[in-house]
Design a protein around this motif. Structure first.
Motif, PDB file in Angstrom:
ATOM      1  N   ASP A 162      32.216  40.498  42.951  1.00  0.00           N
ATOM      2  CA  ASP A 162      32.531  40.689  44.060  1.00  0.00           C
ATOM      3  C   ASP A 162      33.603  40.302  44.881  1.00  0.00           C
ATOM      4  O   ASP A 162      32.436  38.790  45.425  1.00  0.00           O
ATOM      5  N   PRO A 163      34.020  40.863  45.612  1.00  0.00           N
ATOM      6  CA  PRO A 163      35.616  40.341  45.718  1.00  0.00           C
ATOM      7  C   PRO A 163      35.617  39.259  46.880  1.00  0.00           C
ATOM      8  O   PRO A 163      35.852  38.108  47.838  1.00  0.00           O
ATOM      9  N   LEU A 189      34.291  30.767  50.227  1.00  0.00           N
ATOM     10  CA  LEU A 189      35.531  29.985  49.586  1.00  0.00           C
ATOM     11  C   LEU A 189      35.750  30.364  51.318  1.00  0.00           C
ATOM     12  O   LEU A 189      35.887  28.486  51.720  1.00  0.00           O
ATOM     13  N   GLU A 190      35.589  30.798  52.157  1.00  0.00           N
ATOM     14  CA  GLU A 190      35.829  30.105  53.685  1.00  0.00           C
ATOM     15  C   GLU A 190      34.320  29.548  54.467  1.00  0.00           C
ATOM     16  O   GLU A 190      35.035  28.267  54.462  1.00  0.00           O
ATOM     17  N   TYR A 198      40.111  29.307  44.386  1.00  0.00           N
ATOM     18  CA  TYR A 198      41.150  30.434  45.873  1.00  0.00           C
ATOM     19  C   TYR A 198      42.398  30.107  44.811  1.00  0.00           C
ATOM     20  O   TYR A 198      43.106  31.473  45.452  1.00  0.00           O
ATOM     21  N   LEU A 199      42.960  30.055  43.967  1.00  0.00           N
ATOM     22  CA  LEU A 199      44.182  30.129  43.082  1.00  0.00           C
ATOM     23  C   LEU A 199      43.546  31.262  42.500  1.00  0.00           C
ATOM     24  O   LEU A 199      44.318  32.871  42.137  1.00  0.00           O
ATOM     25  N   ILE A 209      44.764  23.321  36.732  1.00  0.00           N
ATOM     26  CA  ILE A 209      43.993  23.607  38.291  1.00  0.00           C
ATOM     27  C   ILE A 209      44.028  25.523  38.182  1.00  0.00           C
ATOM     28  O   ILE A 209      43.570  25.763  38.220  1.00  0.00           O
ATOM     29  N   PHE A 210      45.065  26.004  37.933  1.00  0.00           N
ATOM     30  CA  PHE A 210      45.894  27.527  37.824  1.00  0.00           C
ATOM     31  C   PHE A 210      44.898  28.084  37.638  1.00  0.00           C
ATOM     32  O   PHE A 210      44.572  29.216  38.090  1.00  0.00           O
ATOM     33  N   PHE A 211      44.162  27.429  36.518  1.00  0.00           N
ATOM     34  CA  PHE A 211      42.785  28.755  35.843  1.00  0.00           C
ATOM     35  C   PHE A 211      41.054  27.755  36.698  1.00  0.00           C
ATOM     36  O   PHE A 211      40.509  28.490  36.115  1.00  0.00           O
ATOM     37  N   ARG A 212      41.297  26.623  37.276  1.00  0.00           N
ATOM     38  CA  ARG A 212      40.199  26.917  37.383  1.00  0.00           C
ATOM     39  C   ARG A 212      39.556  26.592  39.575  1.00  0.00           C
ATOM     40  O   ARG A 212      38.777  26.853  39.459  1.00  0.00           O
TER      41      ARG A 212
END
Length: 223
Positions: free
Chosen positions: A123-124, A131-132, A183-184, A177-180
């Motif tokens: 569910d993007p 996130l918001e 937001y990324l 961090i890129f994988f956790r």
């Protein structure tokens, strides 16, 4: 004096007859709150969530809503705990297994990454709404991050020893961090693969091994 034919309220009639009011399933009601809250943040993109709007969506008075959540912050914290539960549970189970510390750290990272990617893929729209909403509550997000990282520390301690565990954890945090970071993940979903995550970890582990083999380096102290 009551007029003839006037109705006695059901609740008073039940009490008069000694019949207890049916108990409300608090867990089920909280799930209704969560579902209504998610419907609201999906609609507004996570920019606003207040308890009165959730109560209205449930056709409930705000006073009654306070029986379940004292304020909006308590509701948002409960939403976050529910959202994070699967991620933290999977990561803890993976890193808590017996075995080589490097394999446990790899399991920890992959479990964390998989849970967040699955949530995004399912569910993007809701993922981005959360996130918001999280932008206004950094302390809740920071607490989750600290819990996730703390899970990996025992394996890192076993791998590098007490003298270097703080350095190792800083490196592990920065490198993964890129994988956790959600937001990324939302921004770079197509670039996130388990092979890339494992390649990054291998570079981290190589650094550990090379550092341990330098002249004057003592082997890791027993945990």
């Amino acid at each position: 004096v009551r007029k003839s034919g006037s109705a006695i309220p059901a609740a008073r009639a039940a009490l008069a007859l000694g019949v207890a009011r049916p108990k409300v399933d608090s867990a089920a009601m909280r799930e209704r709150f969560f579902a209504a809250a998610e419907a609201i943040i999906r609609t507004n993109g996570g920019r606003k969530l207040v308890l009165s709007d959730v109560a209205k969506a449930l056709d409930m008075s705000q006073a009654n809503a306070y029986r379940y959540f004292r304020n909006r912050d308590e509701l948002i914290t409960a939403l976050a705990d529910r959202w994070f539960a699967n991620v933290e549970g999977a990561a803890e189970a993976a890193v808590g297994k017996a075995g080589d510390p490097e394999e446990r750290i790899a399991g920890w990272l992959l479990a964390t990454m998989r849970q967040k990617i699955e949530r995004f893929d399912d569910d993007p729209e809701l993922f981005r709404s959360y996130l918001e909403l999280a932008k206004a509550h950094p302390a809740i997000v920071a607490a989750h991050t600290e819990r996730i990282l703390a899970m990996a520390q025992p394996a890192a301690l076993e791998r590098v020893g007490a003298a270097r565990v703080e350095e190792a954890m800083h490196l592990l945090e920065d490198a993964t961090i890129f994988f956790r970071n959600p937001y990324l993940i939302a921004q770079h979903r197509t670039r996130l693969t388990e092979d890339r995550a494992l390649a990054v970890l291998e570079a981290v582990f190589l650094h550990f091994r090379q550092a341990n083999s330098r002249p004057g380096r003592k082997p890791p102290a027993a945990a």
